[in-house]
Write an enzyme that holds these catalytic residues in place. Sequence first.
Site, mmCIF file in Angstrom:
data_model
loop_
_atom_site.group_PDB
_atom_site.id
_atom_site.type_symbol
_atom_site.label_atom_id
_atom_site.label_comp_id
_atom_site.label_asym_id
_atom_site.label_seq_id
_atom_site.Cartn_x
_atom_site.Cartn_y
_atom_site.Cartn_z
ATOM 1 N N HIS A 175 24.980 7.720 -6.990
ATOM 2 C CA HIS A 175 25.764 8.581 -8.943
ATOM 3 C C HIS A 175 26.883 8.715 -8.159
ATOM 4 O O HIS A 175 27.216 9.641 -9.763
ATOM 5 C CB HIS A 175 24.354 9.194 -8.853
ATOM 6 C CG HIS A 175 23.536 10.248 -8.047
ATOM 7 N ND1 HIS A 175 23.085 9.996 -7.115
ATOM 8 C CD2 HIS A 175 23.560 11.393 -8.527
ATOM 9 C CE1 HIS A 175 22.761 11.498 -6.343
ATOM 10 N NE2 HIS A 175 23.642 12.667 -7.279
ATOM 11 N N CYS A 225 9.017 -7.680 -30.629
ATOM 12 C CA CYS A 225 7.045 -6.552 -30.344
ATOM 13 C C CYS A 225 6.909 -7.136 -32.217
ATOM 14 O O CYS A 225 4.993 -6.853 -32.532
ATOM 15 C CB CYS A 225 6.944 -5.353 -30.115
ATOM 16 S SG CYS A 225 7.830 -3.662 -31.375
#
Length: 403
Positions: free
Chosen positions: A77, A160
């Site tokens: 990272h 959805c």
Amino acid sequence: MRNNQLAGKKILLGVTGSIAIYKALELIRLFIKAGAEVKVLMSEDAKRFITPLTFEAISQNKVLHGDTESWSEGLSHIHTGKWADIFVIAPASVNTINKLSHGIADNLLTQTAIAFTKTIVLAPSANTNMMLNAITQESLLKLEALGYEIIAPQSKLLACNDEGVGALADVEQIFYHCARLLLKEAFWSEREVVITGGGTMEKIDDVRCLTNFSSGKQASALALAFYLRGANVTLISSGETPQINAINTLHVKSTAELQAALLSQMQYVTKNEKTPYLLMAAAVSDYVPIKTHEGKLKKEELGETYTLELKRNIDVLTSLPKRGFKMVGFKAEMDESKALANAGAMLEKKGLDAVCLNVLKEQNSFGSSKNEVHFITASHIQKFALAGKFEIAEQIVEQCSHL
Ligand code: CTP
């Protein structure tokens, strides 16, 4: 945009667990097509939707996620964050947004964000209720105030089956927003630029009009070129316009509509501290019908010949109060021997800072995709050889910064 305009730019794309993740593949393609290098960072939830292999194949780079993190190979990272010029999180799930706003760094993606010192772009995507939840809204406001660039989600029928706000912004809009962040210049950043384009349309009756062949393509290319350098662009046009939501686009038809739009925009933008610019590329009718017929003129009533009476139109450019604007006029000429002299005379007569002269030939006629321009100021003449309208626009932007 120019091919390879993002060459040398390094983009870190973070993807999170949202159904819109498949759109990130298209976003990577756009970045790579523009010459950028892309590395992908996946949250663990993201891997439930798409495998890292897909992202590796499309980005042509090893993907950073829990299983690939390697401090010895520079895949961490910290390393990846330092490598990138920009960190784009698209789609950004509600979970990631709310974590980021609270400084939680419990996975590779949030750790990278918290260690990242340059611009972070968030393109949220979630179910409407999750997106409109007060906590999410508060997080987005907080992140924006902290300097995150938020690309608002759109309202539509969601995966959805709920209808409402929450769908990931269009991939093209995310692409242009990021390209602008990577290409912006201090001189143009937040500077107001008003551009006009296309030919005016003057009504003869309710179904016919007097117009010209100007396509608005050069003005559209100018709008994009100024936008990418960071300017706040308003495009007032009757013709082609770039499909970028962040460009304030006003569609006009007649000279009266063009003039009204210009007057209100110029009044509005002078509140900014940087000297604003007006690029008047619109091809305004020099003559307009003396009167407009109500309804439809009928040939039975007009007879074998019909004379349309015209009067000289107002000159919009000279009618405008300058309001501290740098003014650039456009001139189309066909007679090469007189073109430069005519353009020079217009510079003086209309009190302009520059004139873009376009000597019309077959290869750069109205509506074509190429142009050849002389950029003329009181002190010098710069010729831009025949090139695509975007390339010409970029050269105009460059010259405008020296006015
Ligand atoms: N313009 C304007 N209002 C008009 C005509 C032109 O504001 N009624 C602006 C155009 O947008 C352009 C410039 O003035 O920026 C062009 O000026 P002009 O001298 O009219 O150029 P041409 O139309 O090319 O000139 P001519 O008719 O002499 O060929």
